[in-house]
Design a protein around this motif. Structure first.
Motif, PDB file in Angstrom:
ATOM      1  N   THR A 231       0.816  -1.274   0.145  1.00 57.48           N
ATOM      2  CA  THR A 231      -0.178  -0.062   0.042  1.00 57.48           C
ATOM      3  C   THR A 231       0.995   1.115  -0.113  1.00 57.48           C
ATOM      4  O   THR A 231       2.102   1.218   0.322  1.00 57.48           O
ATOM      5  CB  THR A 231      -1.068  -0.098   1.177  1.00 57.48           C
ATOM      6  OG1 THR A 231      -2.008   1.159   0.901  1.00 57.48           O
ATOM      7  CG2 THR A 231      -0.403   0.198   2.671  1.00 57.48           C
ATOM      8  N   THR A 243      -7.977   1.472   9.459  1.00 58.24           N
ATOM      9  CA  THR A 243      -8.170   0.164   8.811  1.00 58.24           C
ATOM     10  C   THR A 243      -6.828  -0.155   8.129  1.00 58.24           C
ATOM     11  O   THR A 243      -6.452  -1.452   8.420  1.00 58.24           O
ATOM     12  CB  THR A 243      -9.471  -0.064   8.028  1.00 58.24           C
ATOM     13  OG1 THR A 243     -10.453   0.681   8.594  1.00 58.24           O
ATOM     14  CG2 THR A 243      -9.735  -1.486   7.699  1.00 58.24           C
ATOM     15  N   ARG A 244      -6.353   0.742   7.352  1.00 60.74           N
ATOM     16  CA  ARG A 244      -5.275   0.530   6.578  1.00 60.74           C
ATOM     17  C   ARG A 244      -4.107  -0.014   7.573  1.00 60.74           C
ATOM     18  O   ARG A 244      -3.264  -1.048   7.507  1.00 60.74           O
ATOM     19  CB  ARG A 244      -4.769   1.803   5.870  1.00 60.74           C
ATOM     20  CG  ARG A 244      -3.227   1.809   5.406  1.00 60.74           C
ATOM     21  CD  ARG A 244      -2.908   3.165   4.924  1.00 60.74           C
ATOM     22  NE  ARG A 244      -1.432   3.170   4.328  1.00 60.74           N
ATOM     23  CZ  ARG A 244      -0.334   3.303   5.257  1.00 60.74           C
ATOM     24  NH1 ARG A 244      -0.635   3.138   6.337  1.00 60.74           N
ATOM     25  NH2 ARG A 244       0.631   3.384   4.569  1.00 60.74           N
ATOM     26  N   LEU A 247      -4.801  -3.420   9.146  1.00 61.99           N
ATOM     27  CA  LEU A 247      -4.450  -4.491   8.262  1.00 61.99           C
ATOM     28  C   LEU A 247      -3.025  -4.768   8.257  1.00 61.99           C
ATOM     29  O   LEU A 247      -2.544  -5.870   8.079  1.00 61.99           O
ATOM     30  CB  LEU A 247      -5.116  -4.193   6.974  1.00 61.99           C
ATOM     31  CG  LEU A 247      -6.759  -4.256   6.783  1.00 61.99           C
ATOM     32  CD1 LEU A 247      -7.355  -3.694   5.727  1.00 61.99           C
ATOM     33  CD2 LEU A 247      -7.072  -5.753   6.964  1.00 61.99           C
ATOM     34  N   SER A 280      -9.765  -0.529   1.616  1.00 57.28           N
ATOM     35  CA  SER A 280      -9.812  -0.739   3.053  1.00 57.28           C
ATOM     36  C   SER A 280     -10.450   0.909   3.728  1.00 57.28           C
ATOM     37  O   SER A 280     -10.335   1.690   3.195  1.00 57.28           O
ATOM     38  CB  SER A 280      -8.595  -0.895   3.722  1.00 57.28           C
ATOM     39  OG  SER A 280      -7.836   0.145   3.776  1.00 57.28           O
ATOM     40  N   VAL A 285     -14.581  -2.484   6.080  1.00 56.88           N
ATOM     41  CA  VAL A 285     -13.251  -3.060   6.531  1.00 56.88           C
ATOM     42  C   VAL A 285     -12.432  -3.581   5.186  1.00 56.88           C
ATOM     43  O   VAL A 285     -11.195  -2.815   5.185  1.00 56.88           O
ATOM     44  CB  VAL A 285     -13.313  -4.531   7.207  1.00 56.88           C
ATOM     45  CG1 VAL A 285     -12.033  -5.173   7.626  1.00 56.88           C
ATOM     46  CG2 VAL A 285     -14.302  -4.139   8.538  1.00 56.88           C
ATOM     47  N   LEU A 286     -12.582  -4.545   4.445  1.00 56.31           N
ATOM     48  CA  LEU A 286     -11.761  -4.660   3.166  1.00 56.31           C
ATOM     49  C   LEU A 286     -12.755  -5.302   2.027  1.00 56.31           C
ATOM     50  O   LEU A 286     -13.295  -6.211   2.263  1.00 56.31           O
ATOM     51  CB  LEU A 286     -10.665  -5.871   3.494  1.00 56.31           C
ATOM     52  CG  LEU A 286      -9.559  -5.930   2.577  1.00 56.31           C
ATOM     53  CD1 LEU A 286      -8.924  -4.663   2.591  1.00 56.31           C
ATOM     54  CD2 LEU A 286      -8.511  -6.907   2.989  1.00 56.31           C
ATOM     55  N   THR A 310      -8.131 -11.653   0.201  1.00 59.14           N
ATOM     56  CA  THR A 310      -8.638 -10.495   0.633  1.00 59.14           C
ATOM     57  C   THR A 310      -9.681 -10.994   1.807  1.00 59.14           C
ATOM     58  O   THR A 310      -9.874 -10.402   2.987  1.00 59.14           O
ATOM     59  CB  THR A 310      -9.496 -10.001  -0.413  1.00 59.14           C
ATOM     60  OG1 THR A 310      -8.578  -9.535  -1.340  1.00 59.14           O
ATOM     61  CG2 THR A 310     -10.267  -8.695  -0.036  1.00 59.14           C
ATOM     62  N   ARG A 314      -9.587  -9.817   5.753  1.00 57.40           N
ATOM     63  CA  ARG A 314     -10.822  -9.324   6.308  1.00 57.40           C
ATOM     64  C   ARG A 314     -11.542  -9.996   7.447  1.00 57.40           C
ATOM     65  O   ARG A 314     -11.634  -9.490   8.695  1.00 57.40           O
ATOM     66  CB  ARG A 314     -12.003  -9.131   5.422  1.00 57.40           C
ATOM     67  CG  ARG A 314     -13.179  -8.493   5.901  1.00 57.40           C
ATOM     68  CD  ARG A 314     -14.235  -8.267   4.680  1.00 57.40           C
ATOM     69  NE  ARG A 314     -15.416  -7.319   5.037  1.00 57.40           N
ATOM     70  CZ  ARG A 314     -16.320  -7.710   6.130  1.00 57.40           C
ATOM     71  NH1 ARG A 314     -16.448  -8.998   6.426  1.00 57.40           N
ATOM     72  NH2 ARG A 314     -17.239  -6.679   6.359  1.00 57.40           N
TER      73      ARG A 314
END
Ligand SMILES: Cc1ncc(COP(=O)(O)O)c(C=O)c1O
Length: 336
Positions: A231, A243-244, A247, A280, A285-286, A310, A314
């Motif tokens: 990312t 969230t990023r 994760l 995200s 969430v994802l 994915t 999640r």
């Protein structure tokens, strides 16, 4: 299969009560819990003319034992304070805002849906100084509210792979404002997103100014492959999603190599020929991406469906949020 009850759309229902505090004469008033009702502000209020506003969004989760736990509230409060600073608004006191959120959750505890639903918390800060000649003058008065909204399973109808348009011309926001969660950024992204939706039947636009992958109108962007996450590294041009961050941590906990660096559209298109892509954010969430559209050409992501990695990532984060997996990083606070 039992029929899913019809639930209101995300964000359309508020709880009965909200928390309110005012900033005047260089200080915050004590906060109050009040019934949700229209606000009384001057038509000359700074926010209505010069968009002095920022907000947050995060969730609290009910467990089977009835307890309610809020997820990474401290991060969201810090992000609101940073947004306020950037907009030259009075900066909320972190402890007071945390207490306001707790008070709303406690007052509205019966409105917190069971998992996979949640109570979505929405602090909002607005500049209220009455002055229509204040384009270059900050608001010295402000109102801070904490709203709450029960939300249900985001993917109640099943997880559909998203169609995403790659826009390498437009920016989502002014370069220095991307990391500020302010209404104007969403207003700016709306036109290009609706135009693209009509033309290409897409769900979201992925803004990639100058060919550099940034984010969509309301979510961060991930590339995923076996044992690998990629990312964009943090800079002021996009929102630093909680969230990023979560994760990335969960990926590392699971043994993924989680890389944060700038990358370009070309690399992304190569990646998705075999790998996965996902958006995200707090709400979903994802969410898996199935198709990327670039210069009129469709690029299938993996097999075009929501990828297994994915789904697994999640599920892992949702399990932590809902208390089904240990909270190894101290992300949850019990409020009720
Ligand atoms: C522009 C934008 N980017 C990213 C995100 C994801 O942020 P978070 O994971 O903190 O919800 C959001 C949602 O709040 C957003 O509006």
């Amino acid at each position: 299969m039992t029929a899913q009850p019809q639930r209101p759309a995300f964000g359309t229902v508020l709880t009965s009560h909200m928390a309110v505090a005012q900033y005047q004469n260089d200080e915050w008033s004590p906060s109050e819990i009040k019934p949700v009702a229209p606000l009384e502000i001057s038509p000359a209020a700074h926010v209505l003319h010069y968009a002095s506003t920022c907000f947050e969004g995060f969730k609290a989760f009910r467990r089977a034992d009835g307890s309610v736990h809020v997820f990474r509230m401290d991060r969201h409060i810090e992000r609101l304070r940073q947004s306020a600073r950037q907009l030259v608004l009075p900066v909320p006191d972190a402890k007071q805002l945390g207490d306001m959120v707790r008070a709303v959750i406690q007052r509205c505890r019966d409105a917190v849906p069971e998992a996979p639903g949640a109570l979505y918390l929405r602090p909002i800060l607005i500049g209220t100084t009455a002055n229509i000649g204040a384009a270059a003058t900050p608001s010295t008065e402000a109102t801070l509210l904490v709203l709450a909204s029960p939300v249900w399973d985001y993917f109640a109808g099943g997880m559909k792979p998203l169609r995403i348009l790659i826009d390498d011309v437009n920016t989502r926001s002014a370069a220095q404002m991307g990391m500020v969660k302010t209404g104007g950024n969403y207003a700016a992204a709306l036109g290009p997103t609706l135009a693209a939706r009509a033309k290409y039947q897409i769900d979201q636009v992925l803004f990639c100014p100058g060919g550099q992958v940034q984010e969509t109108g309301a979510a961060n962007f991930f590339l995923i492959a076996k044992g690998e996450l990629l990312t964009r590294s943090l800079d002021p041009s996009f929102l630093h999603g909680v969230t990023r961050d979560s994760l990335l941590q969960i990926g590392r906990d699971l043994g993924y190599t989680a890389t944060e660096r700038p990358f370009e559209v070309k690399e992304m298109l190569e990646w998705v020929s075999t790998g996965e892509a996902a958006l995200s954010g707090t709400a979903a969430v994802l969410a898996g991406v199935g198709t990327l559209i670039y210069n009129g050409k469709e690029h299938r992501v993996g097999d075009g469906g929501v990828g297994p990695l994915t789904r697994a990532l999640r599920e892992q984060l949702v399990a932590v949020q809902q208390g089904e997996q240990p909270d190894r990083h101290g992300w949850l606070e019990r409020v009720v």
